[in-house]
Design an enzyme around this catalytic site. Structure first.
Site: not given
Length: 331
Positions: A151, A195, A235-236, A258, A264
């Site tokens: 960011e 991810n 799923r880990g 949520d 983070d």
């Protein structure tokens, strides 16, 4: 065969987070407004955020001595961030106050069904320069681990990675939000934590299953000589390192309300635990537990403390590391 859980030894205590500040101004309404429409909402929340701030908060709550390097405006939002950092015991001597540009803001609108649309205005975050990083290099070189996200302007991210790499500081990159990554940056990193969506965006194709996710991550690890930890939701996660088994770390199953802050929290706790000398399996296990706690809570700054993570694991009847299974061996 090399141990897939080996990362460079951390020779100094402490964690430096080089990252962003975004004051979240969240409007809640029954649905998203149509173009040109004024819609009456039913709730509003203002909360300090930004990936850098969120991860620093998580790291401090995990128990690590934590500092932060970034830019804030001299406005009231900036004052609120400094107060929040101080309340968590985070060293903010590397936080620059920008007299010309205000503190970054994010403006999500959230519909009743959970769908959201977000306008992000980086403001002072976009003004962070390589010169700023060099001026505050001591925050990086005195830490055992540095945690980065995307960011901030890429030249500043690259300079922070160079300084850390040259100083022997372990470099962890959470490559979010998605941005094309120069090979130069990847070659300076020791650990990256994407991810599965971000991993697919780099590869230019969406993997059909976890086996293909693992293949993409393994290629990235082999090409740049680093450890890749891919988070794959409930799923880990998958761990890939050069010439090592691809290993799955099981998730802690909870009822999520949520999921926004889970990534983070995971990154902050992982970096914190590595900075305190934890072995990678234990760090990942506790980071997974902390992320699981986070998704059961609404709102920002939901990362748990060490005591809360301990309590969660004790009630679950588990140690700090979920089941580890080898998926396959890289060739």
């Amino acid at each position: 065969m090399p141990d897939p859980f080996t990362v460079p030894e951390v020779s100094r205590a402490g964690l430096c987070v080089v990252g962003s500040f975004m004051m979240d101004l969240i409007a809640y309404a029954e649905r998203q407004p149509r173009p040109g429409e004024t819609l009456i909402g039913y709730d509003f929340v203002q909360a300090p955020g930004g990936k850098g701030f969120n991860q620093a908060l998580a790291a401090a709550r995990a128990g690590a001595p934590t500092s932060m390097l970034g830019r804030l405006g001299t406005d009231s939002f900036g004052d609120e961030f400094l107060a929040a950092l101080g309340a968590e015991g985070i060293d903010c001597s590397g936080v620059i106050r920008d007299e010309k540009t205000g503190t970054g803001v994010g403006h999500p609108t959230v519909a009743r069904d959970g769908q959201n649309a977000i306008v992000v205005v980086p403001r002072s975050n976009s003004s962070l320069t390589p010169d700023d990083i060099r001026e505050h290099r001591c925050a990086i070189t005195s830490a055992g681990v540095m945690l980065l996200q995307l960011e901030l302007p890429m030249p500043a991210v690259l300079e922070a990675a160079r300084i850390a790499h040259e100083a022997g500081t372990l470099v962890i990159l959470n490559p979010a939000p998605f941005s094309p990554l120069p090979d130069e940056l990847l070659d300076l990193c020791d650990v990256i934590v994407p991810n599965e969506v971000e991993l697919a965006q780099w590869a230019g194709r969406r993997p059909a299953d976890d086996g293909q996710v693992a293949e993409l991550a393994q290629n990235l690890a082999d090409d740049h000589g680093l450890t890749v930890i891919v988070t794959i939701g409930d799923r880990g996660s998958l761990i890939c390192a050069p010439m090592s088994p691809i290993t799955r770390v099981g998730a802690h199953h909870v009822t999520a309300v949520d999921t926004v802050g889970a990534g983070d929290t995971f990154c902050g706790h992982l970096a914190a635990l590595l900075s305190m000398g934890s072995a990678l399996p234990r760090a990942i296990g506790r980071a997974s537990a902390a992320a699981a706690i986070t998704v059961t809570r609404r709102g920002g700054n939901a990362s748990p403390t060490t005591a809360e993570t301990d309590d969660f694991l004790a009630k679950a009847g588990q140690g700090p590391t979920p089941l580890l299974t080898t998926a396959r061996t890289s060739s």
